[in-house]
Design an enzyme around this catalytic site. Structure first.
Site, PDB file in Angstrom:
ATOM      1  N   ARG A 114      55.335  29.576  45.799  1.00 33.04           N
ATOM      2  CA  ARG A 114      56.068  28.265  45.460  1.00 33.04           C
ATOM      3  C   ARG A 114      57.477  28.354  44.782  1.00 33.04           C
ATOM      4  NH1 ARG A 114      50.930  25.083  42.735  1.00 33.04           N
ATOM      5  NH2 ARG A 114      50.917  27.060  41.420  1.00 33.04           N
ATOM      6  N   ASP A 170      54.072  26.127  49.388  1.00 32.31           N
ATOM      7  CA  ASP A 170      52.681  25.932  48.701  1.00 32.31           C
ATOM      8  C   ASP A 170      51.965  26.095  49.950  1.00 32.31           C
ATOM      9  OD1 ASP A 170      50.334  25.381  47.759  1.00 32.31           O
ATOM     10  OD2 ASP A 170      50.922  23.702  46.610  1.00 32.31           O
ATOM     11  N   LYS A 172      41.045  42.580  46.819  1.00 33.18           N
ATOM     12  CA  LYS A 172      39.640  42.119  46.038  1.00 33.18           C
ATOM     13  C   LYS A 172      40.077  41.358  44.857  1.00 33.18           C
ATOM     14  CE  LYS A 172      38.184  45.302  43.141  1.00 33.18           C
ATOM     15  NZ  LYS A 172      38.786  45.442  41.894  1.00 33.18           N
ATOM     16  N   HIS A 211      41.249  49.417  47.657  1.00 32.38           N
ATOM     17  CA  HIS A 211      42.514  50.439  47.592  1.00 32.38           C
ATOM     18  C   HIS A 211      41.929  52.041  47.391  1.00 32.38           C
ATOM     19  CE1 HIS A 211      42.646  50.004  43.477  1.00 32.38           C
ATOM     20  NE2 HIS A 211      43.315  51.165  43.263  1.00 32.38           N
ATOM     21  N   LYS A 241      43.145  56.106  49.220  1.00 31.90           N
ATOM     22  CA  LYS A 241      43.434  57.288  48.586  1.00 31.90           C
ATOM     23  C   LYS A 241      43.181  58.486  49.284  1.00 31.90           C
ATOM     24  CE  LYS A 241      42.637  55.465  43.981  1.00 31.90           C
ATOM     25  NZ  LYS A 241      44.020  55.006  43.112  1.00 31.90           N
ATOM     26  N   GLU A 279      39.633  55.132  32.920  1.00 30.54           N
ATOM     27  CA  GLU A 279      40.973  54.563  32.728  1.00 30.54           C
ATOM     28  C   GLU A 279      41.276  54.700  31.340  1.00 30.54           C
ATOM     29  OE1 GLU A 279      42.108  51.421  35.793  1.00 30.54           O
ATOM     30  OE2 GLU A 279      40.140  50.790  35.288  1.00 30.54           O
ATOM     31  N   ASP A 335      34.359  44.458  38.734  1.00 32.12           N
ATOM     32  CA  ASP A 335      35.777  44.912  38.994  1.00 32.12           C
ATOM     33  C   ASP A 335      35.749  46.372  39.691  1.00 32.12           C
ATOM     34  OD1 ASP A 335      38.459  44.844  38.723  1.00 32.12           O
ATOM     35  OD2 ASP A 335      38.640  45.944  37.049  1.00 32.12           O
ATOM     36  N   HIS A 380      34.850  50.067  44.317  1.00 28.61           N
ATOM     37  CA  HIS A 380      35.309  51.222  44.460  1.00 28.61           C
ATOM     38  C   HIS A 380      34.417  52.185  44.408  1.00 28.61           C
ATOM     39  CE1 HIS A 380      39.189  49.329  44.076  1.00 28.61           C
ATOM     40  NE2 HIS A 380      39.286  48.993  42.734  1.00 28.61           N
ATOM     41  N   LYS A 383      37.513  51.207  30.400  1.00 24.19           N
ATOM     42  CA  LYS A 383      38.632  51.140  30.238  1.00 24.19           C
ATOM     43  C   LYS A 383      38.683  51.545  28.767  1.00 24.19           C
ATOM     44  CE  LYS A 383      40.045  47.630  33.632  1.00 24.19           C
ATOM     45  NZ  LYS A 383      40.535  48.343  34.748  1.00 24.19           N
TER      46      LYS A 383
HETATM   47  C1  BG6 Z   1      41.625  47.589  40.429  1.00 22.01           C
HETATM   48  C2  BG6 Z   1      40.998  46.862  39.396  1.00 22.01           C
HETATM   49  O1  BG6 Z   1      40.904  47.177  41.624  1.00 22.01           O
HETATM   50  O2  BG6 Z   1      41.756  48.890  40.217  1.00 22.01           O
HETATM   51  C3  BG6 Z   1      41.765  47.442  38.179  1.00 22.01           C
HETATM   52  O3  BG6 Z   1      40.870  45.680  39.385  1.00 22.01           O
HETATM   53  C4  BG6 Z   1      41.671  48.881  37.896  1.00 22.01           C
HETATM   54  O4  BG6 Z   1      40.886  46.881  36.876  1.00 22.01           O
HETATM   55  C5  BG6 Z   1      42.156  49.327  39.396  1.00 22.01           C
HETATM   56  O5  BG6 Z   1      42.516  49.282  36.957  1.00 22.01           O
HETATM   57  C6  BG6 Z   1      42.433  51.055  39.160  1.00 22.01           C
HETATM   58  O6  BG6 Z   1      42.989  51.597  40.411  1.00 22.01           O
HETATM   59  P1  BG6 Z   1      43.695  52.982  40.179  1.00 22.01           P
HETATM   60  O7  BG6 Z   1      44.155  53.015  41.460  1.00 22.01           O
HETATM   61  O8  BG6 Z   1      44.704  52.816  39.132  1.00 22.01           O
HETATM   62  O9  BG6 Z   1      42.374  53.828  39.821  1.00 22.01           O
END
Ligand code: BG6
Length: 485
Positions: free
Chosen positions: A45, A87, A149, A179, A183, A217, A236, A241, A331
């Site tokens: 927007r 928009d 996601k 994602h 990898k 993380e 999450d 993942h 985290k």
């Molecule tokens: C994301 C999560 O999908 O993946 C994040 O929403 C997370 O919370 C991230 O930090 C981690 O990805 P990577 O590639 O840094 O391990």
């Protein structure tokens, strides 16, 4: 002649565009992998001209690209980037974009990749507008939709979203991103298992004691408090993942490297995972929250949202009967470190004497997914001596960076964008896969959110998470330490 390609990024002013998507497209261009006539159009927007949009994202793209950033190639690449302020949830916004696209395609049709890099609450509106405007019709070239996601927040909402998508797009037009599948080290799980004869015969309940998957993380929640506090680590990281990595580890040989064969095998694993009852779920998980989380911006003062979880799951099939899979993610831990540990059983009988107070460490394969991507095989050796059989475990190691010096591991988004451009869907999730992953997580999440659920265990930032997470294991077993790097 192939129809011109336009990558349309909805949510162009967001972080993901400048940090991941544009850097990935830039690198594909540098590698000569983008079709010549490719254009990229950012949509959001905000009022930007093409020029201002390019200038705005450039610093972040530069930072994310690291050593692969070069001003010359960027200036060339940036000419591909345009911007449309609209928009996209409104019919007039979508019409404006359509007119821009038709003009760009000289009304001759073209290939379009729509990337939804927007908040999930906007997915239904934008997809519906695209459908109503006929922008889903494969007119002179494909129409593909990439969805980020989170895909739903439970099975029901994921199913509702799938229904909306399917009203306007066919399943093979839809590319749902996880994602982690992009990898290289996650794809290497398949190569490790199925391009070697050595490991696969041992990859089952007869030889394996248990499997550990860790996604640790170091980052804390930071600015994502408002989103994270209603999401938590189970939604999450686990539903997406971690279950995807687990499926790659546990699936049968897909026989062909095609999207349908691979996804069929992954779905079979997900279908075999025992769905815990609420009572079982309570006993099969440990939740944690790092000290200070409740003071993060956007987080409730009494929040019970877990920032750490350890969960035990069982797969009920011939290969994995009775073998626990221990999964953990958090985290604010002591390192950014992801690994898979295949812990083998003890030898059936040991003739060597063990040192007093020592037990035998049985064989272990560790697949380090990130960083310092590597594979280690841990086995027993004889410590050199003339008069004893003293045993000590040692590692046989393979380190990507050493074996492939000078070759940069591709970023997940490079692979995923290239695959979507080329119509290769193996690394994207199918609707049934996503719905089943939620079905597994739903009771676990529900148990964690019960009104009378205890507070998550507090853990210190920079630690390995709550110590009680070892309580999930049978006696004598524990989590492998998270290795600082
Ligand atoms: C994301 C999560 O999908 O993946 C994040 O929403 C997370 O919370 C991230 O930090 C981690 O990805 P990577 O590639 O840094 O391990």
């Amino acid at each position: 002649m192939t129809a011109p390609l336009t990558v349309v990024i909805f949510g162009a002013s967001g972080d993901l565009t400048a940090r991941k998507l544009i850097p990935a497209l830039y690198r594909l261009d540098v590698l000569g992998l983008l079709p010549d006539e490719t254009k990229i159009v950012g949509v959001s927007r905000r009022e930007y001209t093409d020029e201002v949009f390019r200038e705005t994202i450039q610093p972040m793209v530069k930072q994310s690209s690291g050593i692969s950033w070069l001003q010359g190639p960027w200036t060339q690449f940036a000419k591909r980037i345009s911007y449309v302020s609209a928009d996209a949830e409104k019919p007039e916004g979508i019409q404006k974009l359509n007119a821009w696209l038709q003009n760009r395609e000289n009304n001759q049709g073209g290939r379009r990749l729509y990337y939804l890099s927007v908040g999930p609450e906007l997915y239904p509106g934008i997809v519906t507008r695209l459908g109503e405007a006929g922008m889903n019709k494969e007119d002179g070239g494909y129409r593909r939709l990439i969805i980020e996601k989170p895909f739903g927040r439970d099975r029901r909402s994921a199913r509702d979203l799938n229904n909306i998508l399917h009203q306007h797009f066919t399943e093979d037009q839809i590319y749902r991103i996880d994602h982690y599948l992009g990898k290289d080290t996650v794809q290497n799980i398949m190569v490790f298992r199925f391009a070697n004869t050595l490991f696969e015969p041992l990859w089952n309940h007869k030889y394996i004691d248990h499997v550990q998957i860790t996604v640790s993380e170091k980052v804390v929640i930071g600015k994502r408090g408002a989103f994270y506090d209603t999401t938590g680590v189970l939604r999450d990281m686990f539903q997406s993942h971690i279950l995807q990595v687990m499926a790659m580890l546990a699936m049968e040989y897909p026989t062909r490297l095609t999207a349908e064969r691979i996804r069929n095998e992954k779905v079979k694993v997900l279908e075999s995972i025992r769905i815990p009852t609420m009572e079982d779920a309570k006993k099969s998980m440990v939740l944690g929250q790092y000290t200070g989380y409740r003071k993060e911006p956007g987080v409730g003062a009494n929040s019970k949202t877990p920032t750490y979880a350890a969960v035990k799951l069982m797969i009920e099939n011939w290969r994995w009967q009775g073998i626990p899979f221990y999964l953990r993610s958090g985290k604010g831990l002591n390192a950014r470190y992801s690994e898979v540990v295949i812990q083998f059983q003890r030898p059936p009988h040991l003739m060597f004497p063990l040192q007093k107070g020592h037990s035998l460490e049985s064989n272990r394969i560790t697949l380090v997914l990130q960083p310092n991507d590597s594979i280690r095989l841990n086995f027993q050796t004889k410590v050199p001596s003339v008069d004893s059989y003293r045993l000590e475990p040692q590692d046989l190691s393979f380190v990507y960076g050493q074996a492939y010096q000078g070759q940069q591991l591709p970023e997940a988004y490079e692979r995923l964008l290239l695959d979507a451009i080329q119509g290769e869907a193996s690394l994207f999730m199918r609707s049934d896969e996503i719905e089943r992953a939620w079905e597994i997580m739903d009771p676990i999440i529900a148990a964690s959110e019960l009104a009378d659920a205890p507070d998550p265990n507090e853990y210190a930032i920079n630690s390995q998470g709550p110590e009680c997470a070892n309580g999930l294991f049978s006696e004598g077993q524990s989590w492998q330490p998270i290795v600082p790097n």
